[in-house]
Design a protein around this motif. Structure first.
Motif, PDB file in Angstrom:
ATOM      1  N   UNK A   1       0.832  -1.195   0.000  1.00  0.00           N
ATOM      2  CA  UNK A   1       0.000   0.000   0.000  1.00  0.00           C
ATOM      3  C   UNK A   1       0.864   1.242   0.000  1.00  0.00           C
ATOM      4  N   UNK A   2       0.244   2.369   0.193  1.00  0.00           N
ATOM      5  CA  UNK A   2       0.888   3.660   0.033  1.00  0.00           C
ATOM      6  C   UNK A   2       2.081   3.824   0.964  1.00  0.00           C
ATOM      7  N   UNK A   3       3.103   4.530   0.473  1.00  0.00           N
ATOM      8  CA  UNK A   3       4.325   4.782   1.218  1.00  0.00           C
ATOM      9  C   UNK A   3       4.547   6.283   1.308  1.00  0.00           C
ATOM     10  N   UNK A   4       4.966   6.738   2.482  1.00  0.00           N
ATOM     11  CA  UNK A   4       5.236   8.159   2.679  1.00  0.00           C
ATOM     12  C   UNK A   4       6.289   8.297   3.767  1.00  0.00           C
ATOM     13  N   UNK A   5       7.345   9.067   3.477  1.00  0.00           N
ATOM     14  CA  UNK A   5       8.450   9.227   4.404  1.00  0.00           C
ATOM     15  C   UNK A   5       8.713  10.711   4.632  1.00  0.00           C
ATOM     16  N   UNK A   6       9.262  11.012   5.818  1.00  0.00           N
ATOM     17  CA  UNK A   6       9.554  12.409   6.136  1.00  0.00           C
ATOM     18  C   UNK A   6      10.642  12.964   5.239  1.00  0.00           C
ATOM     19  N   UNK A   7      11.737  12.243   5.106  1.00  0.00           N
ATOM     20  CA  UNK A   7      12.909  12.786   4.427  1.00  0.00           C
ATOM     21  C   UNK A   7      13.151  12.195   3.045  1.00  0.00           C
ATOM     22  N   UNK A   8      12.260  11.329   2.602  1.00  0.00           N
ATOM     23  CA  UNK A   8      12.361  10.799   1.241  1.00  0.00           C
ATOM     24  C   UNK A   8      11.137  11.247   0.465  1.00  0.00           C
ATOM     25  N   UNK A   9      11.361  12.158  -0.472  1.00  0.00           N
ATOM     26  CA  UNK A   9      10.276  12.617  -1.334  1.00  0.00           C
ATOM     27  C   UNK A   9      10.254  11.743  -2.579  1.00  0.00           C
ATOM     28  N   UNK A  10       9.134  11.023  -2.775  1.00  0.00           N
ATOM     29  CA  UNK A  10       9.003  10.065  -3.876  1.00  0.00           C
ATOM     30  C   UNK A  10       7.999  10.578  -4.891  1.00  0.00           C
ATOM     31  N   UNK A  11       8.354  10.513  -6.160  1.00  0.00           N
ATOM     32  CA  UNK A  11       7.405  10.781  -7.243  1.00  0.00           C
ATOM     33  C   UNK A  11       7.549   9.714  -8.316  1.00  0.00           C
ATOM     34  N   UNK A  12       6.415   9.212  -8.764  1.00  0.00           N
ATOM     35  CA  UNK A  12       6.454   8.323  -9.911  1.00  0.00           C
ATOM     36  C   UNK A  12       6.158   9.149 -11.147  1.00  0.00           C
ATOM     37  N   UNK A  13       6.761   8.748 -12.253  1.00  0.00           N
ATOM     38  CA  UNK A  13       6.683   9.520 -13.489  1.00  0.00           C
ATOM     39  C   UNK A  13       5.931   8.703 -14.530  1.00  0.00           C
ATOM     40  N   UNK A  14       4.755   9.204 -14.913  1.00  0.00           N
ATOM     41  CA  UNK A  14       3.960   8.586 -15.975  1.00  0.00           C
ATOM     42  C   UNK A  14       4.098   9.428 -17.245  1.00  0.00           C
ATOM     43  N   UNK A  15       3.911   8.795 -18.379  1.00  0.00           N
ATOM     44  CA  UNK A  15       3.943   9.499 -19.656  1.00  0.00           C
ATOM     45  C   UNK A  15       2.578   9.516 -20.303  1.00  0.00           C
ATOM     46  N   UNK A  16       2.270  10.628 -20.988  1.00  0.00           N
ATOM     47  CA  UNK A  16       1.004  10.714 -21.707  1.00  0.00           C
ATOM     48  C   UNK A  16       1.000   9.792 -22.920  1.00  0.00           C
ATOM     49  N   UNK A  17       2.172   9.347 -23.321  1.00  0.00           N
ATOM     50  CA  UNK A  17       2.297   8.449 -24.460  1.00  0.00           C
ATOM     51  C   UNK A  17       3.716   7.920 -24.461  1.00  0.00           C
ATOM     52  N   UNK A  18       4.012   7.047 -25.410  1.00  0.00           N
ATOM     53  CA  UNK A  18       5.391   6.642 -25.618  1.00  0.00           C
ATOM     54  C   UNK A  18       6.125   7.757 -26.375  1.00  0.00           C
ATOM     55  N   UNK A  19       7.426   7.810 -26.189  1.00  0.00           N
ATOM     56  CA  UNK A  19       8.270   8.745 -26.931  1.00  0.00           C
ATOM     57  C   UNK A  19       7.881  10.204 -26.706  1.00  0.00           C
ATOM     58  N   UNK A 317      13.205   6.663   8.627  1.00  0.00           N
ATOM     59  CA  UNK A 317      13.244   5.529   7.697  1.00  0.00           C
ATOM     60  C   UNK A 317      11.943   4.747   7.682  1.00  0.00           C
ATOM     61  N   UNK A 318      11.030   5.080   8.572  1.00  0.00           N
ATOM     62  CA  UNK A 318       9.745   4.374   8.638  1.00  0.00           C
ATOM     63  C   UNK A 318       8.710   5.102   7.806  1.00  0.00           C
ATOM     64  N   UNK A 319       7.895   4.345   7.109  1.00  0.00           N
ATOM     65  CA  UNK A 319       6.800   4.959   6.377  1.00  0.00           C
ATOM     66  C   UNK A 319       5.817   5.561   7.368  1.00  0.00           C
ATOM     67  N   UNK A 320       5.346   6.748   7.046  1.00  0.00           N
ATOM     68  CA  UNK A 320       4.377   7.418   7.906  1.00  0.00           C
ATOM     69  C   UNK A 320       2.971   6.889   7.683  1.00  0.00           C
ATOM     70  N   UNK A 321       2.837   5.952   6.779  1.00  0.00           N
ATOM     71  CA  UNK A 321       1.537   5.354   6.499  1.00  0.00           C
ATOM     72  C   UNK A 321       1.559   3.887   6.893  1.00  0.00           C
ATOM     73  N   UNK A 322       0.543   3.510   7.640  1.00  0.00           N
ATOM     74  CA  UNK A 322       0.425   2.149   8.142  1.00  0.00           C
ATOM     75  C   UNK A 322      -0.684   1.433   7.395  1.00  0.00           C
ATOM     76  N   UNK A 323      -0.505   0.154   7.164  1.00  0.00           N
ATOM     77  CA  UNK A 323      -1.507  -0.617   6.438  1.00  0.00           C
ATOM     78  C   UNK A 323      -2.483  -1.269   7.410  1.00  0.00           C
ATOM     79  N   UNK A 324      -3.766  -1.112   7.141  1.00  0.00           N
ATOM     80  CA  UNK A 324      -4.789  -1.762   7.950  1.00  0.00           C
ATOM     81  C   UNK A 324      -5.793  -2.463   7.046  1.00  0.00           C
ATOM     82  N   UNK A 325      -5.953  -3.740   7.268  1.00  0.00           N
ATOM     83  CA  UNK A 325      -6.984  -4.502   6.555  1.00  0.00           C
ATOM     84  C   UNK A 325      -8.350  -4.009   7.023  1.00  0.00           C
TER      85      UNK A 325
END
Length: 813
Positions: A1-19, A317-325
């Motif tokens: 599930x979702x990950x969030x850290x204080x000192x690690x800023x994460x971004x995923x990069x999607x493309x509107x198309x190939x090339x 180093x711990x994710x600020x988001x916890x997983x709960x079923x």
């Protein structure tokens, strides 16, 4: 599930198309980040084609003067330069498609890499995860990237298309991301002086508060490799200058700001909640600390991502988001997991086509299709002729009660004109019943913890016999009133088997059936002589009474109760009112319907049809509130005349809400597909007794009881010292704690299972999306704890949840 850290800023990069320059622009971001971050990470989860052309190699080659800070990695690399799903299949070879990594394995690999990056340094770090192709390009399994990456719920950068047609491609890609709940922090694309797409997109997204940035396009690729290398490096020096000014650095600052604002928002939510929100079913004096507030950042499948940044033990180093079923299926509504893409698309489809439209004397296709489906092939098959739409289960029940009381009044008084004592009508039901929190629905229940000062209980309620599993045995526990009739010292009777307890037709000729019949008949006779209300309707929660404590009522008792009330003579038979006898029967299937208990409707289990039934919750897959009250033709005819005042004068502003109807149709389509799935078939087989030959639910009238919870697990639970009894059908698991001070006001279930909520590493968590330790979010009803699955919860996850429950209860023995 979702990950969030204080000192690690994460971004995923999607493309509107190939090339569209996804790797070139991501390289610019990586290079700029190396000036301001302590460490910079680049991840290409899947790469296809030769190594020398790999994107991760390109990023490292042009990382710039601070390249030592940049760490690039690829998780799945394939030589064939084709789509990832084809590359994975070709790599596996003919006949080995089962060796292609699953979505869960793929996402867990990405999540583990992100966690490792967070552990590597306590300073500010940036991580960019570059996807392949366009937003809907397939991953290794063939699932589109938007669906596969969704459990991680990472903030997104969309690389727009600067070419001809790129405006449409970019907007379409953004809407695909938004439709699935992604946070799009920025759109980045090349600046083109001819098409000027970035100018249009900046204006288009201004109202949507999406940051659009454009960067000069790179020079044309030179035929000479050394010249091309020089030109490319020169290009990066210009757009990512050592002076740290320009559009790329502005974008880096914006992305950092988005990260910090999200952290601040999550941090502030508990206090703001305590200052403004009035929760249902919560005594606020018991929950005054900010740590008492569960902040849900997102949800996917059966799992919440909750903010735990206030935990003292959490480190950078711990994710600020916890997983709960989501162990209560979000108050019994979830049927297909959270954020199901098909349901989100259905909602968008209807919202775009209709919004909301008036319904009286009108029709729209989603409502018509849903009504026809429910009547002809759904729970109304064979008895219902009309569908009435309302907002939720409680209002649906009020509609049902109005229908039943009017139908009774019309027949018993000899006509509408002579209805003089209609306010003295009451209902018949069972103790522990609950039909909602609106006043009319409360009036149809006995006085209890859910009722209000304005409530007036208008009826009589039998105490029902209950089915449960104790020490591995199926037991029917009789109330004292019935046990006395049998002169039984022990009110608990052992059933022949679990399946036998739900074989009502076989049990109708047993001595117990005769005891039930005699007891009900005598009780109704006494009521007729001394009760202040005239009983005008029978209102039942078939099979299970949920809010009353997950009470699994003996189906034989409910069947005989229906049979007895229908045998009451009609004192004023009138032409046009035939179709029901005695008093109208209402089935409240809001909780139990649409396979919550493993069957579409409880009708096959009881072997009898109602005159009115109410449906909600699973109906829309947990996405939207909607209720449908089904009625027989004779009930409908009770309101039919030439006078407006005789009509059913009841309605809601959002009656037959098109969005809800469309989502309901989509939900029922998906459920139809699940019914024949291997996971359902295997779950049924685990509950088949040796004497049974079939568990094919497609057969009409099938009454085989079964559960998604493992039968052996249920039996083991029932033998624990801490457990008084257990019961399970379909998605529902109910555990009654051995507690001397039993009842709704008991805290025993909450106390003994408190450890289940804690997120711990169980050693089997690779089954969970994201592969991280998880807790279980669950609800209790006094001394009863219940857990609920979705209809498509993967069996592997169910086994993990079972083990967590078993470990927690075993430790209390």
């Amino acid at each position: 599930m979702s990950l969030l850290f204080k000192n690690l800023r994460v971004h995923q990069v999607f493309g509107a198309n190939t090339d569209v320059g996804k790797t070139l622009l991501t390289t610019a971001l990586v290079r700029a980040s190396s000036y301001v971050a302590e460490e910079v990470y680049y991840l290409k989860p899947v790469s296809t084609g030769p190594l020398e052309a790999a994107d991760d190699e390109y990023v490292k080659r042009f990382a710039g003067p601070h390249a030592a800070k940049v760490h690039g990695k690829c998780l799945f690399r394939f030589a064939e330069p084709v789509s990832p799903h084809l590359a994975a299949r070709l790599s596996a070879g003919v006949g080995k498609q089962n060796e292609v990594p699953t979505d869960n394995h793929f996402i867990n690999s990405v999540a583990n890499h992100v966690r490792n990056c967070a552990k590597s340094s306590s300073g500010l770090q940036h991580l960019y995860i570059e996807t392949a192709g366009g937003v809907h390009s397939p991953t290794l399994s063939g699932t589109t990237q938007l669906e596969a990456y969704r459990p991680l719920f990472l903030p997104t950068i969309l690389i727009g298309d600067s070419r001809l047609g790129g405006i449409s491609a970019t907007i379409s890609s953004y809407e695909s991301l938004a439709l699935r709940g992604y946070i799009v922090d920025a759109i980045l694309l090349f600046r083109d002086g001819y098409y000027r797409n970035s100018e249009y997109l900046r204006s288009y997204f201004a109202d949507k508060k999406v940051h659009v940035a454009d960067i000069d396009a790179p020079p044309e690729k030179h035929i000479d490799p050394e010249t091309n290398l020089y030109l490319t490096d020169d290009y990066y020096q210009k757009i990512v200058p050592p002076s740290q000014d320009g559009e790329v650095f502005n974008l880096i600052a914006h992305l950092d700001d988005c990260h910090h604002r999200r952290l601040e928002e999550l941090e502030s939510m508990p206090r703001r909640t305590l200052d403004t929100i009035w929760w249902p079913f919560v005594q606020h004096s018991h929950f005054t600390a900010e740590k008492d507030v569960t902040v849900i950042d997102s949800a996917s499948s059966d799992v919440f991502s909750t903010y735990n940044g206030r935990t003292p033990s959490s480190s950078t180093a711990d994710s600020l988001l916890e997983h709960q079923f989501d162990g209560s299926a979000s108050w019994w509504t979830q049927a297909l997991g959270h954020a199901h893409p098909s349901l989100a698309l259905a909602a968008a489809r209807a919202a775009g086509r209709y919004g909301h439209v008036m319904f009286p004397q009108a029709i729209h296709l989603p409502a018509l299709k849903l009504a026809e489906r429910l009547i002809h092939t759904g729970p109304g098959r064979g008895w219902a002729s009309r569908a009435f739409f309302s907002d939720d289960g409680s209002t649906g029940m009020e509609v049902a009660i109005k229908m039943a009381l009017r139908a009774f009044a019309v027949r018993s008084s000899g006509g509408l004109e002579t209805r003089t004592k209609h306010r003295e009508l009451g209902v018949l039901g069972l103790k522990g019943s609950y039909h909602g929190d609106t006043i009319g629905a409360m009036d149809a229940c006995e006085e209890g913890v859910y009722t209000s000062e304005w409530h007036e209980a208008k009826g009589f309620w039998f105490e029902p016999p209950i089915v449960s599993i104790r020490k591995g045995r199926t037991v029917i526990t009789l109330p004292q009133s019935i046990a006395a009739d049998m002169h039984a010292e022990d009110p608990s009777l052992e059933a022949e088997s679990f399946a036998w307890a739900y074989d009502v037709e076989k049990r109708l000729d047993t001595p117990l059936a005769e005891t039930y019949r005699s007891f009900i008949t005598r009780s109704l006779r006494r009521l007729n002589n001394q009760f202040k209300y005239t009983i005008a309707a029978l209102v039942l929660e078939p099979i299970v009474m949920g809010a009353g404590g997950m009470l699994f009522v003996d189906p034989l008792f409910q069947r005989i109760l229906v049979d007895v009330v229908r045998s009451i003579p009609d004192p004023h038979p009138r032409e046009g009112t035939s179709g029901w006898s005695g008093i109208p029967v209402i089935f409240d299937e809001v909780f139990v319907g649409f396979y919550r208990l493993g069957v579409q409707s409880t009708i096959p289990l009881l072997g009898v049809c109602p005159d009115i039934s109410v449906h909600a919750k699973v109906l829309t897959g947990g996405l939207l509130p909607l209720s449908v009250t089904l009625a027989s033709e004779s009930i409908f005819r009770a309101f039919y005349s030439d006078k407006k005042v005789d009509a059913l004068l009841h309605g809601h502003s959002y009656t037959a809400y098109p969005v809800g109807c469309e989502v309901a149709n989509e939900t029922l389509e998906i459920i139809d597909g699940l019914r024949s799935s291997d996971s359902w078939r295997e779950a049924r087989l685990r509950w088949v007794d040796s004497s049974q030959e079939t568990v094919d639910d497609s057969q009409a009238g099938n009454n085989t009881p079964w559960s998604f919870w493992d039968r052996e697990f249920v039996n083991i639970l029932s033998n624990l010292d801490a457990v008084k009894e257990v019961m399970s059908l379909g998605t529902v698991l109910s555990i009654k704690i051995a507690d001397a001070g039993s009842g709704y006001q008991s805290h025993s279930a909450q106390n003994i299972l408190a450890g289940v909520k804690q997120a711990i590493d169980h050693g089997m968590d690779s089954q969970m999306p994201g592969g991280a330790p998880f807790g279980i979010n669950y609800r209790t009803l006094g001394d009863v704890a219940y857990f609920m699955l979705s209809l498509n919860t993967p069996p592997g996850i169910t086994r993990v949840v079972e083990q967590r429950i078993l470990d927690t209860l075993s430790s209390s023995n």
